[in-house]
Design a protein around this motif. Structure first.
Motif, mmCIF file in Angstrom:
data_model
loop_
_atom_site.group_PDB
_atom_site.id
_atom_site.type_symbol
_atom_site.label_atom_id
_atom_site.label_comp_id
_atom_site.label_asym_id
_atom_site.label_seq_id
_atom_site.Cartn_x
_atom_site.Cartn_y
_atom_site.Cartn_z
ATOM 1 N N VAL A 25 15.430 -9.419 -36.935
ATOM 2 C CA VAL A 25 16.338 -9.038 -35.845
ATOM 3 C C VAL A 25 15.658 -9.246 -34.495
ATOM 4 C CG1 VAL A 25 17.545 -7.104 -34.757
ATOM 5 C CG2 VAL A 25 17.653 -7.411 -37.243
ATOM 6 N N LEU A 26 14.388 -8.869 -34.387
ATOM 7 C CA LEU A 26 13.656 -9.034 -33.128
ATOM 8 C C LEU A 26 13.561 -10.496 -32.724
ATOM 9 C CD1 LEU A 26 10.693 -6.508 -33.646
ATOM 10 C CD2 LEU A 26 12.730 -6.211 -32.218
ATOM 11 N N VAL A 27 13.427 -11.371 -33.699
ATOM 12 C CA VAL A 27 13.310 -12.803 -33.408
ATOM 13 C C VAL A 27 14.663 -13.427 -33.084
ATOM 14 C CG1 VAL A 27 12.722 -15.059 -34.395
ATOM 15 C CG2 VAL A 27 11.200 -13.113 -34.738
ATOM 16 N N LEU A 28 15.707 -13.027 -33.809
ATOM 17 C CA LEU A 28 17.017 -13.654 -33.629
ATOM 18 C C LEU A 28 17.778 -13.111 -32.428
ATOM 19 C CD1 LEU A 28 18.317 -13.945 -37.304
ATOM 20 C CD2 LEU A 28 17.191 -15.670 -35.898
ATOM 21 N N ASN A 29 17.506 -11.865 -32.041
ATOM 22 C CA ASN A 29 18.205 -11.259 -30.917
ATOM 23 C C ASN A 29 17.593 -11.722 -29.600
ATOM 24 O OD1 ASN A 29 18.421 -8.855 -28.814
ATOM 25 N ND2 ASN A 29 20.150 -8.688 -30.209
ATOM 26 N N ARG A 30 18.396 -12.301 -28.741
ATOM 27 C CA ARG A 30 17.888 -12.865 -27.491
ATOM 28 C C ARG A 30 17.244 -11.797 -26.609
ATOM 29 N NH1 ARG A 30 18.411 -17.230 -24.119
ATOM 30 N NH2 ARG A 30 18.463 -16.773 -21.877
ATOM 31 N N PHE A 166 6.651 -10.698 -37.906
ATOM 32 C CA PHE A 166 7.083 -11.249 -36.617
ATOM 33 C C PHE A 166 6.432 -12.603 -36.358
ATOM 34 C CE2 PHE A 166 6.606 -11.817 -32.035
ATOM 35 C CZ PHE A 166 7.938 -11.764 -31.641
ATOM 36 N N LEU A 167 5.145 -12.719 -36.641
ATOM 37 C CA LEU A 167 4.455 -13.992 -36.436
ATOM 38 C C LEU A 167 4.970 -15.059 -37.403
ATOM 39 C CD1 LEU A 167 0.803 -12.689 -35.934
ATOM 40 C CD2 LEU A 167 2.293 -13.690 -34.183
ATOM 41 N N LEU A 168 5.226 -14.672 -38.652
ATOM 42 C CA LEU A 168 5.695 -15.629 -39.651
ATOM 43 C C LEU A 168 7.092 -16.146 -39.311
ATOM 44 C CD1 LEU A 168 4.468 -13.785 -42.869
ATOM 45 C CD2 LEU A 168 3.627 -15.999 -42.033
ATOM 46 N N ILE A 169 7.965 -15.245 -38.901
ATOM 47 C CA ILE A 169 9.329 -15.665 -38.553
ATOM 48 C C ILE A 169 9.356 -16.265 -37.151
ATOM 49 C CG2 ILE A 169 11.703 -14.876 -38.229
ATOM 50 C CD1 ILE A 169 11.069 -12.592 -40.217
ATOM 51 N N GLY A 170 8.651 -15.597 -36.226
ATOM 52 C CA GLY A 170 8.631 -16.063 -34.847
ATOM 53 C C GLY A 170 7.900 -17.372 -34.655
ATOM 54 N N GLY A 171 7.081 -17.759 -35.621
ATOM 55 C CA GLY A 171 6.397 -19.036 -35.521
ATOM 56 C C GLY A 171 7.316 -20.227 -35.743
ATOM 57 N N ILE A 172 8.489 -19.988 -36.331
ATOM 58 C CA ILE A 172 9.426 -21.068 -36.628
ATOM 59 C C ILE A 172 10.429 -21.284 -35.491
ATOM 60 C CG2 ILE A 172 11.273 -21.797 -38.199
ATOM 61 C CD1 ILE A 172 9.785 -20.415 -40.449
ATOM 62 N N ARG A 173 10.888 -20.202 -34.865
ATOM 63 C CA ARG A 173 11.937 -20.355 -33.858
ATOM 64 C C ARG A 173 11.547 -21.292 -32.704
ATOM 65 N NH1 ARG A 173 15.987 -15.970 -30.900
ATOM 66 N NH2 ARG A 173 16.678 -17.455 -29.295
ATOM 67 N N GLU A 177 13.650 -24.440 -30.913
ATOM 68 C CA GLU A 177 13.894 -24.464 -29.475
ATOM 69 C C GLU A 177 13.391 -25.771 -28.863
ATOM 70 O OE1 GLU A 177 13.622 -19.639 -28.616
ATOM 71 O OE2 GLU A 177 11.901 -20.930 -28.206
ATOM 72 N N LEU A 178 12.210 -26.206 -29.306
ATOM 73 C CA LEU A 178 11.664 -27.463 -28.816
ATOM 74 C C LEU A 178 12.563 -28.632 -29.201
ATOM 75 C CD1 LEU A 178 9.465 -29.181 -27.502
ATOM 76 C CD2 LEU A 178 8.206 -29.103 -29.674
ATOM 77 N N GLY A 179 13.107 -28.590 -30.411
ATOM 78 C CA GLY A 179 14.000 -29.654 -30.852
ATOM 79 C C GLY A 179 15.220 -29.768 -29.949
ATOM 80 N N ARG A 180 15.801 -28.640 -29.569
ATOM 81 C CA ARG A 180 16.968 -28.673 -28.681
ATOM 82 C C ARG A 180 16.598 -29.229 -27.309
ATOM 83 N NH1 ARG A 180 17.987 -23.657 -31.227
ATOM 84 N NH2 ARG A 180 17.125 -22.500 -29.450
ATOM 85 N N LYS A 181 15.441 -28.824 -26.792
ATOM 86 C CA LYS A 181 15.007 -29.327 -25.485
ATOM 87 C C LYS A 181 14.768 -30.829 -25.526
ATOM 88 C CE LYS A 181 12.805 -25.091 -23.764
ATOM 89 N NZ LYS A 181 11.521 -24.477 -23.336
#
Length: 231
Positions: A25-30, A166-173, A177-181
């Motif tokens: 939730v912490l990673v997916l919630n803006r 958080f690091l395991l999930i947050g390491g993927i997002r 994001e880079l792909g979209r940019k």
């Protein structure tokens, strides 16, 4: 195999699963991701810095910015393995740090994991060259230090598990994001694009390798965390 399955189903490990859901939730919630993304940036830039030093480059400094971006500056050969590995290290560093932490938590060494993070942050602080970066590292270290000094062993284990998730999930997002940019033409100087110019291998290939590393780390680290001792 049966013992591992039994431990996964043990009610005591529900806490580890809940920690994983909270991290998701912490990673997916803006609203929560934007400020907490600084923790991911710290690990990312730390990965660049460590590999730069190991590869024989001179580390000039690290800057962390309020928009959650970062910059690690090192000097040495502009081409060659040292530069390639330095650029390559940032994104995987986040996931691999989470994986290493998960291994320690599963081994009932969560206090080692927390203190290891504090030591790494203290070393990183020596290389930070801007005020926002100093504050970010101090706040992160202070939060982890407070858990290490004030929390009970059960809460230390739970907080350590939450940080690992958080690091395991947050390491993927950040990779997505880079792909979209890159698709919008807004990341021409990204790690992937610099690697493409240095090696001739397309930036998308490097991103795919980062994603695979992150996914593998999440699957293995998540499995380990679900086998952690009861809290």
């Amino acid at each position: 195999m049966q013992n591992a399955t039994a431990r996964l189903l043990d009610s005591g490990n529900v806490a580890a699963l809940i920690a994983g859901l909270v991290a998701l939730v912490l990673v997916l919630n803006r609203g929560t991701w934007l400020p907490l993304r600084n923790v991911v940036t710290i690990a990312h830039e730390g990965g660049h810095a460590v590999v730069a030093l190991v590869s024989g480059r001179k580390l000039n400094g690290i800057r962390l910015h309020s928009d959650t971006s970062g910059l690690t500056v090192s000097t040495g050969r502009a081409h060659g393995p040292g530069m390639v590995f330095t650029l390559l290290a940032g994104y995987p560093a986040v996931s691999l740090l989470g994986l290493g932490g998960a291994w320690l938590v599963t081994a009932d060494r969560e206090r080692w994991m927390l203190w290891g993070c504090i030591v790494l942050l203290a070393l990183l602080l020596l290389a930070v060259r801007n005020a926002f970066g100093v504050v970010s590292v101090l706040l992160t270290g202070g939060a982890i230090g407070a858990v290490s000094w004030l929390a009970s062993p059960s809460w230390q284990a739970l907080c350590a598990a939450l940080l690992c998730w958080f690091l395991l999930i947050g390491g993927i997002r950040p990779i997505s994001e880079l792909g979209r940019k890159r698709r919008r033409g807004r990341a021409g100087d990204s790690d992937a694009d610099q690697l493409a110019r240095l090696t001739g291998v397309a930036g998308g290939v490097w991103m795919f390798l980062w994603f695979l590393t992150g996914l593998a780390s999440l699957l293995v680290g998540g499995y380990w965390l679900l086998l952690m001792p009861q809290v």
